[in-house]
Design a protein around this motif. Structure first.
Motif, PDB file in Angstrom:
ATOM      1  N   THR A   1      50.291 -49.917 -30.017  1.00  0.00           N
ATOM      2  CA  THR A   1      50.394 -48.740 -29.161  1.00  0.00           C
ATOM      3  C   THR A   1      49.786 -49.097 -27.820  1.00  0.00           C
ATOM      4  O   THR A   1      48.630 -49.525 -27.753  1.00  0.00           O
ATOM      5  N   ILE A   2      50.566 -48.930 -26.755  1.00  0.00           N
ATOM      6  CA  ILE A   2      50.103 -49.227 -25.402  1.00  0.00           C
ATOM      7  C   ILE A   2      49.984 -47.911 -24.647  1.00  0.00           C
ATOM      8  O   ILE A   2      50.951 -47.153 -24.555  1.00  0.00           O
ATOM      9  N   SER A   3      48.790 -47.643 -24.131  1.00  0.00           N
ATOM     10  CA  SER A   3      48.534 -46.410 -23.379  1.00  0.00           C
ATOM     11  C   SER A   3      48.453 -46.730 -21.900  1.00  0.00           C
ATOM     12  O   SER A   3      47.721 -47.644 -21.501  1.00  0.00           O
ATOM     13  N   THR A   4      49.191 -45.987 -21.091  1.00  0.00           N
ATOM     14  CA  THR A   4      49.107 -46.119 -19.638  1.00  0.00           C
ATOM     15  C   THR A   4      48.966 -44.726 -19.039  1.00  0.00           C
ATOM     16  O   THR A   4      49.436 -43.746 -19.603  1.00  0.00           O
ATOM     17  N   VAL A   5      48.304 -44.654 -17.877  1.00  0.00           N
ATOM     18  CA  VAL A   5      48.134 -43.390 -17.173  1.00  0.00           C
ATOM     19  C   VAL A   5      48.847 -43.499 -15.832  1.00  0.00           C
ATOM     20  O   VAL A   5      48.578 -44.408 -15.041  1.00  0.00           O
ATOM     21  N   GLU A   6      49.790 -42.582 -15.613  1.00  0.00           N
ATOM     22  CA  GLU A   6      50.528 -42.536 -14.347  1.00  0.00           C
ATOM     23  C   GLU A   6      50.554 -41.098 -13.848  1.00  0.00           C
ATOM     24  O   GLU A   6      51.049 -40.209 -14.539  1.00  0.00           O
ATOM     25  N   GLU A   7      50.010 -40.881 -12.664  1.00  0.00           N
ATOM     26  CA  GLU A   7      50.000 -39.557 -12.044  1.00  0.00           C
ATOM     27  C   GLU A   7      49.490 -38.478 -12.999  1.00  0.00           C
ATOM     28  O   GLU A   7      50.173 -37.490 -13.266  1.00  0.00           O
ATOM     29  N   ASP A   8      48.317 -38.677 -13.557  1.00  0.00           N
ATOM     30  CA  ASP A   8      47.663 -37.729 -14.469  1.00  0.00           C
ATOM     31  C   ASP A   8      48.448 -37.477 -15.753  1.00  0.00           C
ATOM     32  O   ASP A   8      48.298 -36.442 -16.391  1.00  0.00           O
ATOM     33  N   GLU A   9      49.311 -38.397 -16.122  1.00  0.00           N
ATOM     34  CA  GLU A   9      50.089 -38.280 -17.355  1.00  0.00           C
ATOM     35  C   GLU A   9      49.865 -39.528 -18.202  1.00  0.00           C
ATOM     36  O   GLU A   9      49.933 -40.647 -17.710  1.00  0.00           O
ATOM     37  N   ILE A  10      49.561 -39.311 -19.480  1.00  0.00           N
ATOM     38  CA  ILE A  10      49.339 -40.428 -20.404  1.00  0.00           C
ATOM     39  C   ILE A  10      50.653 -40.771 -21.081  1.00  0.00           C
ATOM     40  O   ILE A  10      51.304 -39.910 -21.670  1.00  0.00           O
ATOM     41  N   ASN A  11      51.045 -42.034 -20.960  1.00  0.00           N
ATOM     42  CA  ASN A  11      52.278 -42.510 -21.596  1.00  0.00           C
ATOM     43  C   ASN A  11      51.922 -43.430 -22.749  1.00  0.00           C
ATOM     44  O   ASN A  11      51.071 -44.314 -22.604  1.00  0.00           O
ATOM     45  N   LEU A  12      52.556 -43.241 -23.888  1.00  0.00           N
ATOM     46  CA  LEU A  12      52.352 -44.091 -25.058  1.00  0.00           C
ATOM     47  C   LEU A  12      53.651 -44.822 -25.377  1.00  0.00           C
ATOM     48  O   LEU A  12      54.705 -44.197 -25.456  1.00  0.00           O
ATOM     49  N   VAL A  13      53.542 -46.133 -25.571  1.00  0.00           N
ATOM     50  CA  VAL A  13      54.687 -46.948 -25.977  1.00  0.00           C
ATOM     51  C   VAL A  13      54.301 -47.610 -27.287  1.00  0.00           C
ATOM     52  O   VAL A  13      53.246 -48.239 -27.385  1.00  0.00           O
ATOM     53  N   LYS A  14      55.142 -47.464 -28.314  1.00  0.00           N
ATOM     54  CA  LYS A  14      54.875 -48.080 -29.619  1.00  0.00           C
ATOM     55  C   LYS A  14      55.873 -49.197 -29.855  1.00  0.00           C
ATOM     56  O   LYS A  14      57.060 -49.049 -29.580  1.00  0.00           O
TER      57      LYS A  14
END
Length: 87
Positions: free
Chosen positions: A52-65
């Motif tokens: 699981t990769i967590s990234t934060v872009e423009e106050d939004e947390i994105n999760l990629v599995k």
């Protein structure tokens, strides 16, 4: 002779061989998989891995599995290793 006591930190990892563990990595990566092997540098070989990769872009947390059949984990990126819950 196999023992179930954890006297040293790496003993806890040894007791987790062939069991599912959770590994938190640098860079917002989290791994969950079956521990096949490890060494004193925390290099690990995991099987049936979910990353699981967590990234934060423009106050939004994105999760990629992502899923992997087998993965080599380099120990210098490991922050935390969580063994399975013991009864």
């Amino acid at each position: 002779m196999e023992t179930t006591d954890a006297d040293q930190p790496l003993d806890l990892i040894r007791l987790s061989l062939s069991e599912n563990i959770y590994v938190k990595m640098r860079g917002g990566r989290e791994l969950s998989g079956l521990l096949h092997a490890y060494d004193q540098h925390m290099n690990m070989v995991l099987g049936d891995v979910t990353e699981t990769i967590s990234t934060v872009e423009e106050d939004e947390i994105n999760l990629v599995k992502k899923k992997y059949e087998m993965l080599f984990v380099r120990g210098d990126g490991v922050i935390l290793v969580c063994p399975p819950k013991r009864k």
